[in-house]
Design an enzyme around this catalytic site. Structure first.
Site, PDB file in Angstrom:
ATOM      1  CG  ASP A  16      -2.094   1.100   1.231  1.00 32.95           C
ATOM      2  OD1 ASP A  16      -2.209   1.402  -0.218  1.00 32.95           O
ATOM      3  OD2 ASP A  16      -3.150   0.734   2.109  1.00 32.95           O
ATOM      4  CG  HIS A 207      -6.196  -0.593   5.759  1.00 32.70           C
ATOM      5  ND1 HIS A 207      -5.341  -1.559   4.766  1.00 32.70           N
ATOM      6  CD2 HIS A 207      -6.493   0.603   5.094  1.00 32.70           C
ATOM      7  CE1 HIS A 207      -5.017  -0.802   4.133  1.00 32.70           C
ATOM      8  NE2 HIS A 207      -5.524   0.620   4.322  1.00 32.70           N
ATOM      9  CB  CYS A 240      -5.693   4.514  -2.842  1.00 31.31           C
ATOM     10  SG  CYS A 240      -6.185   3.246  -4.200  1.00 31.31           S
ATOM     11  CG  ASN A 249      -2.408   2.422   5.509  1.00 29.40           C
ATOM     12  OD1 ASN A 249      -1.732   2.475   4.465  1.00 29.40           O
ATOM     13  ND2 ASN A 249      -3.271   1.951   5.772  1.00 29.40           N
TER      14      ASN A 249
HETATM   15  C1  LIG Z   1      -8.580  -5.891 -11.712  1.00 29.66           C
HETATM   16  C2  LIG Z   1      -7.974  -5.087 -12.785  1.00 29.66           C
HETATM   17  C3  LIG Z   1      -6.524  -6.475 -13.536  1.00 29.66           C
HETATM   18  C4  LIG Z   1      -9.378  -5.285 -13.948  1.00 29.66           C
HETATM   19  O1  LIG Z   1      -9.444  -4.922 -14.758  1.00 29.66           O
HETATM   20  P1  LIG Z   1      -8.983  -4.456 -16.833  1.00 29.66           P
HETATM   21  O2  LIG Z   1      -8.342  -3.551 -17.598  1.00 29.66           O
HETATM   22  O3  LIG Z   1     -10.827  -4.467 -16.071  1.00 29.66           O
HETATM   23  O4  LIG Z   1      -9.034  -6.615 -16.674  1.00 29.66           O
HETATM   24  P2  LIG Z   1      -9.032  -6.690 -18.153  1.00 29.66           P
HETATM   25  O5  LIG Z   1      -9.385  -8.046 -17.941  1.00 29.66           O
HETATM   26  O6  LIG Z   1      -9.504  -6.641 -19.908  1.00 29.66           O
HETATM   27  O7  LIG Z   1      -7.282  -6.941 -18.179  1.00 29.66           O
HETATM   28  C5  LIG Z   1      -6.937  -5.791 -18.553  1.00 29.66           C
HETATM   29  C6  LIG Z   1      -5.353  -6.223 -19.077  1.00 29.66           C
HETATM   30  O8  LIG Z   1      -4.550  -6.535 -17.992  1.00 29.66           O
HETATM   31  C7  LIG Z   1      -4.278  -7.939 -17.195  1.00 29.66           C
HETATM   32  N1  LIG Z   1      -4.681  -7.900 -16.248  1.00 29.66           N
HETATM   33  C8  LIG Z   1      -5.807  -8.762 -15.389  1.00 29.66           C
HETATM   34  N2  LIG Z   1      -5.727  -9.505 -14.729  1.00 29.66           N
HETATM   35  C9  LIG Z   1      -4.127  -9.375 -14.567  1.00 29.66           C
HETATM   36  C10 LIG Z   1      -3.756  -9.355 -13.459  1.00 29.66           C
HETATM   37  N3  LIG Z   1      -4.639 -10.573 -11.820  1.00 29.66           N
HETATM   38  N4  LIG Z   1      -2.751  -9.292 -13.212  1.00 29.66           N
HETATM   39  C11 LIG Z   1      -1.640  -8.549 -14.357  1.00 29.66           C
HETATM   40  N5  LIG Z   1      -1.799  -8.174 -15.548  1.00 29.66           N
HETATM   41  C12 LIG Z   1      -3.248  -8.719 -15.796  1.00 29.66           C
HETATM   42  C13 LIG Z   1      -5.314  -8.472 -18.736  1.00 29.66           C
HETATM   43  O9  LIG Z   1      -4.027  -9.298 -19.691  1.00 29.66           O
HETATM   44  C14 LIG Z   1      -4.859  -7.132 -19.542  1.00 29.66           C
HETATM   45  O10 LIG Z   1      -4.018  -7.640 -20.413  1.00 29.66           O
HETATM   46  P3  LIG Z   1      -3.713  -6.715 -21.981  1.00 29.66           P
HETATM   47  O11 LIG Z   1      -4.719  -7.923 -22.785  1.00 29.66           O
HETATM   48  O12 LIG Z   1      -4.227  -5.450 -21.949  1.00 29.66           O
HETATM   49  O13 LIG Z   1      -2.082  -7.278 -22.594  1.00 29.66           O
HETATM   50  C15 LIG Z   1      -7.251  -4.100 -12.485  1.00 29.66           C
HETATM   51  O14 LIG Z   1      -8.441  -3.099 -12.628  1.00 29.66           O
HETATM   52  C16 LIG Z   1      -6.267  -3.927 -11.531  1.00 29.66           C
HETATM   53  O15 LIG Z   1      -5.230  -4.715 -12.091  1.00 29.66           O
HETATM   54  N6  LIG Z   1      -6.991  -3.220 -10.741  1.00 29.66           N
HETATM   55  C17 LIG Z   1      -6.152  -2.990  -9.340  1.00 29.66           C
HETATM   56  C18 LIG Z   1      -6.163  -1.166  -9.112  1.00 29.66           C
HETATM   57  C19 LIG Z   1      -5.238  -1.638  -7.372  1.00 29.66           C
HETATM   58  O16 LIG Z   1      -4.293  -1.744  -7.416  1.00 29.66           O
HETATM   59  N7  LIG Z   1      -5.318  -0.819  -6.973  1.00 29.66           N
HETATM   60  C20 LIG Z   1      -4.664  -0.502  -5.077  1.00 29.66           C
HETATM   61  C21 LIG Z   1      -4.993  -1.114  -4.706  1.00 29.66           C
HETATM   62  S1  LIG Z   1      -6.727  -1.698  -3.366  1.00 29.66           S
HETATM   63  C22 LIG Z   1      -5.881  -0.468  -1.932  1.00 29.66           C
HETATM   64  O17 LIG Z   1      -4.946   0.022  -2.221  1.00 29.66           O
HETATM   65  C23 LIG Z   1      -7.129  -0.314  -1.787  1.00 29.66           C
HETATM   66  C24 LIG Z   1      -6.413  -0.924   0.096  1.00 29.66           C
HETATM   67  C25 LIG Z   1      -6.930  -2.482   0.047  1.00 29.66           C
HETATM   68  O18 LIG Z   1      -5.435  -1.039   0.370  1.00 29.66           O
HETATM   69  C26 LIG Z   1      -7.778  -1.090   1.585  1.00 29.66           C
HETATM   70  C27 LIG Z   1      -7.905   1.071   1.485  1.00 29.66           C
HETATM   71  O19 LIG Z   1      -7.449   1.787   1.770  1.00 29.66           O
HETATM   72  O20 LIG Z   1      -9.521   0.679   0.594  1.00 29.66           O
END
Ligand SMILES: CC(C)(COP(=O)([O-])OP(=O)([O-])OC[C@H]1O[C@@H](n2cnc3c(N)ncnc32)[C@H](O)[C@@H]1OP(=O)([O-])[O-])[C@@H](O)C(=O)NCCC(=O)NCCSC(=O)C[C@@](C)(O)CC(=O)[O-]
Length: 308
Positions: A16, A207, A240, A249
């Protein structure tokens, strides 16, 4: 008022804390940070996320970081997995725990993981099933449980609804996250109360981001309810990518100081933790966000000056 006698902290700094950094942080630096945290006594570390590198480029070295860690017995290493693809990639790196992450706000869900809350639960269900079949513990992060950068205030009922969905797919533990740090003690307590309708106290963590300087007060409010597990971030790193303006955090150092001052055991060596925070702050080229670290570093400097 009674408080828990022991508190578990999960340092989420490597994930994070660093996910939003613009400059590339090399895998070797992330690995060294994890080593310093475990040497300081952290027993739970959120190391990285197996998300799309197009969405969060800083986490693209996830496998390299996991492979580079010298694991210490008794330390648990967790990673975020947004979908089956991420879970399968994560599996090869042998995490002790995975984190699926959903939001209590529809707009945040769309911005963060590009789908609705209902779709996210559908997506997580096979991930949870596969993880539990592999003997991997599943934590759920619930974002925006008091406020959302796009929708404003979030009612506790929406938190309860999300907690129920998480429970329904077999998530074992949930984190009540104030993603943008707008929460105040009573609001945070209401979000936790709503979660308690679905999860036992032992399966809930706090968190809290510190954008409005409320994170320690929110931690104390949660402690007074009996919550004994918290995500914190060394040096207060973080933010984020999908919550513009939100700061990191609550700093691990600040929470450790609070807890030790209350006679609550964490097993963490505050001096070694401050050194870990200084290591990553020096690398990033900016001062620590921890008030406690700033104060104790100034004291250290003063005692060196007195000695010469
Ligand atoms: C969920 C998706 C993947 C949907 O993303 P999408 O674009 O809707 O999904 P997709 O299935 O169309 O995939 C897009 C591209 O990503 C690839 N892909 C798809 N999945 C993966 C994977 N797992 N690893 C590697 N590559 C991946 C997939 O193969 C494709 O590649 P392309 O064909 O364009 O070359 C995207 O929106 C994403 O990765 N989001 C992550 C956002 C993130 O990490 N945010 C921060 C974390 S949350 C947070 O910080 C909050 C927390 C937890 O701390 C608590 C709080 O404080 O609230």
């Amino acid at each position: 008022m009674s408080y828990p006698s022991r508190v578990k902290l999960v340092d989420v700094g490597p994930r994070d804390g660093l996910q939003n950094e613009k400059q590339t942080v090399p895998a070797a630096v992330k690995i060294e940070l994890v080593h310093r945290l475990q040497n300081a006594g952290l027993r739970e570390i959120e190391v990285t996320s197996f998300v799309s590198p197009k969405w969060v480029p800083q986490m693209a070295d996830n496998s390299e970081v996991m492979a580079g860690i010298t694991r210490q017995p008794g330390v648990r290493y967790s990673v975020l997995t947004p979908n089956l693809r991420g879970f399968e990639a994560a599996l090869a790196s042998r995490p002790d725990e995975i984190v699926v992450f959903a939001a209590a706000s529809e707009a945040f869900s769309q911005r963060n993981i590009n789908c609705s809350i209902a779709e996210s639960i559908e997506r997580f269900a096979p991930v949870v099933e596969a993880a539990r079949a592999a003997g991997i513990y599943v934590r759920g992060a619930m974002s925006c449980t008091v406020g959302c950068p796009y929708e404003g205030e979030i009612a506790p009922e929406r938190v309860g609804y999300l907690a129920g969905l998480m429970k329904g797919i077999g998530v074992q533990h949930v984190g009540v996250a104030d993603t943008i740090g707008v929460g105040t003690p009573l609001k945070v307590q209401r979000a936790i109360e709503a979660t308690l309708a679905h999860f036992a106290m032992d399966d809930i963590s706090g968190h809290f981001h510190d954008t409005y300087g409320q994170a320690l007060a929110n931690t104390l409010a949660a402690l007074s309810m009996g919550v004994w597990q918290y995500d914190t971030s060394v040096a207060g790193l973080g933010g984020c990518p999908y919550a513009k303006g939100a700061t990191g955090n609550v700093a691990t150092e600040d929470v450790v100081y609070l807890l030790h001052g209350m006679g609550i055991d964490t097993g963490i060596d505050l001096d070694a933790l401050i050194d870990a925070g200084q290591y990553i702050s020096d690398f990033l080229g900016r001062p620590t966000q921890s008030r406690v670290a700033k104060a104790l570093l100034a004291k250290r400097e003063a005692s060196v000056c007195d000695a010469v």
